[in-house]
Write a protein that holds these residues in place. Structure first.
Motif, mmCIF file in Angstrom:
data_model
loop_
_atom_site.group_PDB
_atom_site.id
_atom_site.type_symbol
_atom_site.label_atom_id
_atom_site.label_comp_id
_atom_site.label_asym_id
_atom_site.label_seq_id
_atom_site.Cartn_x
_atom_site.Cartn_y
_atom_site.Cartn_z
ATOM 1 N N GLY A 247 38.187 37.743 43.896
ATOM 2 C CA GLY A 247 36.954 36.962 43.886
ATOM 3 C C GLY A 247 35.736 37.765 44.303
ATOM 4 N N VAL A 248 35.919 38.685 45.214
ATOM 5 C CA VAL A 248 34.806 39.535 45.671
ATOM 6 C C VAL A 248 34.271 40.367 44.515
ATOM 7 N N PHE A 249 35.169 40.986 43.775
ATOM 8 C CA PHE A 249 34.757 41.877 42.682
ATOM 9 C C PHE A 249 34.221 41.101 41.477
ATOM 10 N N ILE A 250 34.795 39.944 41.210
ATOM 11 C CA ILE A 250 34.313 39.145 40.087
ATOM 12 C C ILE A 250 32.878 38.694 40.330
ATOM 13 N N ARG A 251 32.537 38.379 41.568
ATOM 14 C CA ARG A 251 31.168 37.966 41.894
ATOM 15 C C ARG A 251 30.185 39.132 41.759
ATOM 16 N N LEU A 252 30.669 40.333 41.960
ATOM 17 C CA LEU A 252 29.802 41.515 41.907
ATOM 18 C C LEU A 252 29.671 42.104 40.506
ATOM 19 N N LEU A 253 30.760 42.074 39.737
ATOM 20 C CA LEU A 253 30.823 42.831 38.490
ATOM 21 C C LEU A 253 29.765 42.416 37.475
ATOM 22 N N ALA A 254 29.778 41.172 37.039
ATOM 23 C CA ALA A 254 28.862 40.740 35.976
ATOM 24 C C ALA A 254 27.406 40.788 36.430
ATOM 25 N N ARG A 255 27.164 40.408 37.670
ATOM 26 C CA ARG A 255 25.791 40.462 38.183
ATOM 27 C C ARG A 255 25.260 41.886 38.159
ATOM 28 N N SER A 256 26.101 42.842 38.509
ATOM 29 C CA SER A 256 25.679 44.247 38.540
ATOM 30 C C SER A 256 25.567 44.843 37.142
ATOM 31 N N ALA A 257 26.434 44.401 36.240
ATOM 32 C CA ALA A 257 26.511 45.015 34.918
ATOM 33 C C ALA A 257 25.433 44.524 33.964
ATOM 34 N N THR A 258 25.321 43.211 33.820
ATOM 35 C CA THR A 258 24.424 42.645 32.806
ATOM 36 C C THR A 258 23.508 41.556 33.347
ATOM 37 N N GLY A 259 23.540 41.332 34.657
ATOM 38 C CA GLY A 259 22.693 40.289 35.221
ATOM 39 C C GLY A 259 23.181 38.894 34.904
ATOM 40 N N GLN A 260 24.488 38.719 34.732
ATOM 41 C CA GLN A 260 25.084 37.404 34.488
ATOM 42 C C GLN A 260 25.715 36.877 35.770
ATOM 43 N N LEU A 261 25.873 35.555 35.833
ATOM 44 C CA LEU A 261 26.587 34.972 36.968
ATOM 45 C C LEU A 261 28.044 35.414 36.964
ATOM 46 N N ILE A 262 28.644 35.431 35.764
ATOM 47 C CA ILE A 262 30.045 35.823 35.618
ATOM 48 C C ILE A 262 30.269 36.201 34.163
ATOM 49 N N THR A 263 31.260 37.032 33.909
ATOM 50 C CA THR A 263 31.577 37.332 32.513
ATOM 51 C C THR A 263 32.102 36.067 31.834
ATOM 52 N N THR A 264 31.863 35.962 30.536
ATOM 53 C CA THR A 264 32.237 34.755 29.802
ATOM 54 C C THR A 264 33.739 34.489 29.877
ATOM 55 N N TYR A 265 34.526 35.553 29.784
ATOM 56 C CA TYR A 265 35.984 35.431 29.850
ATOM 57 C C TYR A 265 36.521 36.360 30.944
ATOM 58 N N THR A 266 37.205 35.791 31.913
ATOM 59 C CA THR A 266 37.911 36.570 32.930
ATOM 60 C C THR A 266 39.384 36.198 32.786
ATOM 61 N N SER A 267 40.139 37.037 32.092
ATOM 62 C CA SER A 267 41.495 36.697 31.660
ATOM 63 C C SER A 267 42.544 37.354 32.546
ATOM 64 N N HIS A 268 43.522 36.542 32.974
ATOM 65 C CA HIS A 268 44.619 37.011 33.811
ATOM 66 C C HIS A 268 45.880 37.105 32.957
ATOM 67 N N TYR A 269 46.470 38.285 32.866
ATOM 68 C CA TYR A 269 47.716 38.474 32.116
ATOM 69 C C TYR A 269 48.829 38.785 33.124
ATOM 70 N N THR A 270 49.741 37.840 33.259
ATOM 71 C CA THR A 270 50.801 37.988 34.258
ATOM 72 C C THR A 270 52.150 38.309 33.630
ATOM 73 N N GLY A 271 52.357 37.878 32.406
ATOM 74 C CA GLY A 271 53.625 38.161 31.732
ATOM 75 C C GLY A 271 53.483 37.984 30.233
ATOM 76 N N PRO A 272 54.500 38.350 29.478
ATOM 77 C CA PRO A 272 54.417 38.235 28.012
ATOM 78 C C PRO A 272 54.428 36.780 27.561
ATOM 79 N N LYS A 273 53.794 36.514 26.430
ATOM 80 C CA LYS A 273 53.844 35.169 25.851
ATOM 81 C C LYS A 273 55.246 34.933 25.276
ATOM 82 N N PRO A 274 55.632 33.688 25.027
ATOM 83 C CA PRO A 274 56.970 33.403 24.478
ATOM 84 C C PRO A 274 57.229 34.178 23.187
ATOM 85 N N GLY A 275 58.291 34.935 23.177
ATOM 86 C CA GLY A 275 58.640 35.727 22.003
ATOM 87 C C GLY A 275 57.878 37.023 21.868
#
Length: 458
Positions: A247-275
């Protein structure tokens, strides 16, 4: 290899273009400042992020082992690559084992660093970059000029002409919405045909074995969900300890990079999809050696936001391609010498040492201090040109002798004030390209101080 100063000189020949590039990036810097001021605890977040990274780098081996352990539990396959060659081969082997020939790839500076696209193309693999900016520069067969906005050096008119050639869009139509729609239709077909999706990794959470990818276009998700095989590529420094730290880095990243509150998509990949199959490739490629350098290890804290580029007066007025390294700008100038010290020895000098890069860095990397330190180290290694070494030796003698300094300062003021403009701004005056000296003062600071304060008993 052409030096930065020469490439910057070429960039500055088109004064209007250079001014546009400068102004465009400064707008992004101003957006960043507005977002930072809106967060009362901004400086506390920066300090917290810096401390998290500092701790993680000190325990990197343990966190990497923990990450692998959790990722394997989640059903992902984990691979380790010592260098770029091994990394490229691992990715190719995964593609080959799945009898694939078409790959979609989201933005990844690591794959740029390792030359993955070219390697796969020589093996007969079709690689399509799906980030809009990356696709544009892939069409042009050139590297990114910025790590967040890879095509920031191009105007919409240039992109319109490019799309007319590559995508048969309407000639002369440079409406951004029209061009974006054309790119979306083109890339949608690539997503549907892809057999493998490759992404970079913004953060890797050791606690959960999760890789986190931040995009504004959703292209990483499109690829990973559509293709049966997903490959996530990460440098060893991308590790953070736990999900609470994210959460600390997500709050900093987009604001520092492009002046956004947050990136449009912050995707978490934890494991493979079925199949499906999920692969994580963890890459060293010189980072362990960098980690052992006490004076420079802070550079490994970088979260690739690009804020230092947006604020840097040298980068803004010379363009990313002038640096000749995968990562340009101030952060690139302290990273490149670790792996390419001879070909990048001029980059630490491509800075005014104003300190603005360090001021905006969300993880508080001491960028300008490292630039200065690199200058000293390069001079000691005699990797600085003889002319520069000789000039600095003379300057050192002048600065150490008060009377000599005063005399030469008075002479310089007279010469600059009275010599014709053409004689001062000649082809040998590299510093005179694209800039003018300020108005010459009537007296030196020492003279002013003596007259103003000492005579008054101050």
């Amino acid at each position: 290899m052409t030096k930065h100063s020469c490439k910057a000189g070429q960039f500055l020949k088109n004064e209007q273009y250079a001014a546009w590039h400068d102004e465009t990036l400064w707008i992004v810097r101003e957006k960043r400042d507005k977002m930072a001021r809106a967060v009362p605890e901004w400086e506390k977040l920066r300090e917290r992020a810096s401390k998290i990274k500092e701790h993680t780098l000190s325990e990197l081996d343990n966190y990497l082992i923990e990450f692998e352990k959790q990722a394997l539990k989640n059903g992902a396959q984990v691979h380790w690559a010592a260098d770029a060659a091994q990394f490229n081969q691992i990715v190719y082997n995964i593609i080959n084992e799945n009898n694939a020939s078409k790959v979609v790839k989201s933005k990844s500076m690591l794959t740029e660093e390792c030359g993955l696209n070219l390697f796969l193309e020589t093996k007969g693999i079709e690689v399509t970059d799906t980030d809009l900016g990356e696709r544009i520069i892939q069409f042009r067969n050139e590297p990114p000029s910025h790590i967040v906005m890879p095509a920031i050096h191009l105007k919409k008119e240039e992109i319109s002409e490019l799309f007319h050639q590559k995508l048969q869009t309407e000639e002369g139509n440079f409406d951004p919405a029209y061009l974006t729609t054309a790119a979306r239709l083109h890339l949608r077909q690539k997503f549907l045909e892809a057999e493998v999706a490759i992404t970079g990794v913004n953060f890797a959470v050791a606690e959960t074995g999760t890789v986190v990818v931040c995009t504004n276009e959703g292209n990483a998700d499109m690829g990973a969900h559509a293709a049966p095989v997903q490959i996530h590529c990460m440098g060893i420094e991308k590790i953070i300890p736990g999900i609470v730290d994210l959460g600390v880095f997500i709050r900093l990243l987009a604001r520092s990079a492009t002046g956004q509150l947050i990136t449009t998509y912050t995707s978490h990949y934890t494991g493979p999809k079925p199949g499906g199959h999920m692969h994580i490739v963890i890459v060293d490629n010189g980072r362990s050696e960098h980690l052992a350098k006490k004076d420079y290890l802070n550079a490994l804290k970088c979260i690739r936001c690009g804020a230092c580029m947006n604020t840097c007066p040298v980068y803004r007025r010379s363009g990313g391609h002038s640096y000749g390294s995968v990562i340009p700008g101030p952060i690139g100038s302290i990273l490149a010498p670790h792996s390419q010290i001879k070909t990048s020895s001029d980059l630490p000098f491509a800075s005014s040492l104003c300190g603005s890069c360090s001021d905006v860095c969300p993880v508080k990397i001491d960028i300008h201090d490292q630039l200065y330190r690199w200058r000293q180290d390069l001079s000691e290694m005699k990797l600085v040109s003889p002319g520069k070494r000789y000039a600095m030796k003379i300057a050192g003698k002048i600065l150490s002798k008060s009377k000599m300094y005063d005399c030469l300062g008075k002479t310089a003021r007279y010469v600059i004030k009275n010599l014709p403009h053409k004689l001062i701004y000649n082809r040998f005056n590299i510093w005179g390209k694209g800039r003018e000296l300020p108005e010459v003062p009537k007296e030196s600071f020492k003279q002013w101080y003596k007259r103003t304060y000492q005579e008054k008993g101050g």
